[in-house]
Design a protein around this motif. Structure first.
Motif, short mmCIF file in Angstrom:
data_model
loop_
_atom_site.label_atom_id
_atom_site.label_comp_id
_atom_site.label_asym_id
_atom_site.label_seq_id
_atom_site.Cartn_x
_atom_site.Cartn_y
_atom_site.Cartn_z
N UNK A 1 4.68 10.60 -0.54
CA UNK A 1 3.52 11.37 -0.07
C UNK A 1 2.33 10.47 0.21
N UNK A 2 2.22 9.38 -0.56
CA UNK A 2 1.08 8.48 -0.40
C UNK A 2 1.43 7.22 0.39
N UNK B 1 -4.85 5.96 -7.44
CA UNK B 1 -4.11 4.74 -7.74
C UNK B 1 -3.28 4.29 -6.54
N UNK B 2 -2.47 5.19 -6.01
CA UNK B 2 -1.55 4.83 -4.93
C UNK B 2 -2.28 4.55 -3.62
N UNK B 3 -3.38 5.22 -3.39
CA UNK B 3 -4.16 4.92 -2.19
C UNK B 3 -4.80 3.54 -2.28
N UNK C 1 -7.43 17.21 -9.26
CA UNK C 1 -7.93 16.20 -10.18
C UNK C 1 -6.88 15.12 -10.44
N UNK C 2 -5.61 15.52 -10.58
CA UNK C 2 -4.56 14.57 -10.92
C UNK C 2 -3.85 14.00 -9.69
N UNK C 3 -4.32 14.41 -8.49
CA UNK C 3 -3.78 13.85 -7.25
C UNK C 3 -2.46 14.45 -6.82
N UNK C 4 -2.16 15.65 -7.29
CA UNK C 4 -0.91 16.31 -6.92
C UNK C 4 -1.18 17.63 -6.19
N UNK C 5 -2.29 17.67 -5.44
CA UNK C 5 -2.65 18.90 -4.76
C UNK C 5 -1.79 19.21 -3.55
#
Length: 323
Positions: free
Chosen positions: A241-242, A183-185, A8-12
């Motif tokens: 990572x992004x 956001x970063x994507x 959910x928070x994009x840290x998977x």
């Protein structure tokens, strides 16, 4: 903490076992849980403490009414914000002007009241655009400036041109986002192949939090509108990572004398104006008075250099490009 929450928070790309539970108190007095990464110190506020409307329209109106520039919570209009933060925004602008040219296509995410983007307009770029979900701030910028495109929407609901912008910036925005991935994507897709990205966020290693003995600041620092708490290591790691490579430095928005206030009084100053401005102790009419005033400024700079040398300033700035 579980893998569904991390998704959910994009840290998977992390594992839930990488985080430990930390009990904190929020600025409003509520007890909360912060999930802290064991290695890089990144903090994530537990979902139970998020604002109810965070996934919907929280930043259109509600946020401004809950978090004021005044310690007593009284409302601050966009124009008052614009005037109050002029010097702070100049300091922030100084971190992006090296990337600007007259032919730049500039995008700022979370323009707020326009304090930084107004300086980009004054600089003179080819194209200037901004994304701002708060209706009042968006309308204020539209009415104040002509040569600008403002999207009054959340980033995830904004259709931005792909591989288009020469520079994308955001100041004090990413910490509010539920998903750093989304956001970063979006930034990655909108930035052209040779473009620059500049991201400013609060520092989870803020010297007042990590070094000072102010018990009240530890209860003041965390609040429910900030989902993510970045360290220089976690900001670099997550951006990488992004798809971004770059460097991180810290800056001081709140000067030495604000820190003295926390050290002596153990509480926030009455207003943002008091907090962000170094006092001018004399009228400066005589040589000794001018020397005293200069001493105050010199002390502020010495303190900034000391704290930022250890990356312990109140804010972190990531400056990077696509990998």
């Amino acid at each position: 903490m579980n893998n569904e929450f991390l998704e959910l928070i994009g840290l998977d790309f992390y594992n839930s076992n990488d985080f430990i539970e930390k009990n904190i108190q929020l600025r409003n007095g509520d007890a909360a849980i912060l999930w802290v990464h064991k290695t890089n110190g990144h903090g994530v506020l537990d979902k139970k403490s998020w604002p109810e409307e965070i996934l919907n329209n929280y930043y259109e109106k509600t946020y401004r009414s809950e978090y004021s520039a005044n310690a007593d919570g009284t409302n601050f209009e966009s124009d008052s914000h614009f005037k109050l933060y002029k010097n702070v925004n100049k300091k922030q602008f100084d971190h992006i002007k090296e990337y600007l040219t007259k032919s730049s296509k500039y995008l700022e995410i979370g323009t707020s009241f326009g304090g930084i983007i107004s300086q980009v307009i004054d600089y003179g770029v080819e194209e200037c655009s901004g994304v701002e979900p708060n209706t009042s701030d968006a309308n204020y910028i539209k009415n104040k400036f002509n040569d600008i495109v403002i999207y009054n929407s959340k980033l995830e609901n904004t259709e931005l041109k792909i591989n288009y912008y020469d520079i994308i910036t955001s100041f004090e925005v990413l910490e509010h986002m539920v998903s750093v991935k989304s956001y970063l994507q979006s930034c990655f897709n909108a930035l052209n192949s040779t473009g620059n990205i500049v991201i400013e966020v609060p520092n989870h290693n803020d010297v007042l939090l990590s070094c000072y003995n102010s018990t009240k600041y530890k209860k003041f620092y965390y609040h429910n509108a900030h989902i993510h708490y970045f360290t220089d290591t976690s900001l670099t790691d997550i951006c990488k990572h992004y798809g971004f490579k770059g460097t991180v430095e810290s800056i001081q928005i709140y000067p030495f004398f604000n820190h003295i206030n926390w050290c002596i009084n153990n509480k926030p100053q009455p207003s943002a104006s008091d907090a962000i401005n170094t006092p001018i102790p004399t009228s400066g009419n005589t040589n000794i008075e001018k020397s005293i005033n200069k001493f105050y400024k010199d002390v502020e700079k010495m303190y900034d250099d000391l704290i930022n040398g250890f990356k312990l300033g109140g804010e972190l700035i990531f400056k990077g490009t696509k990998i």
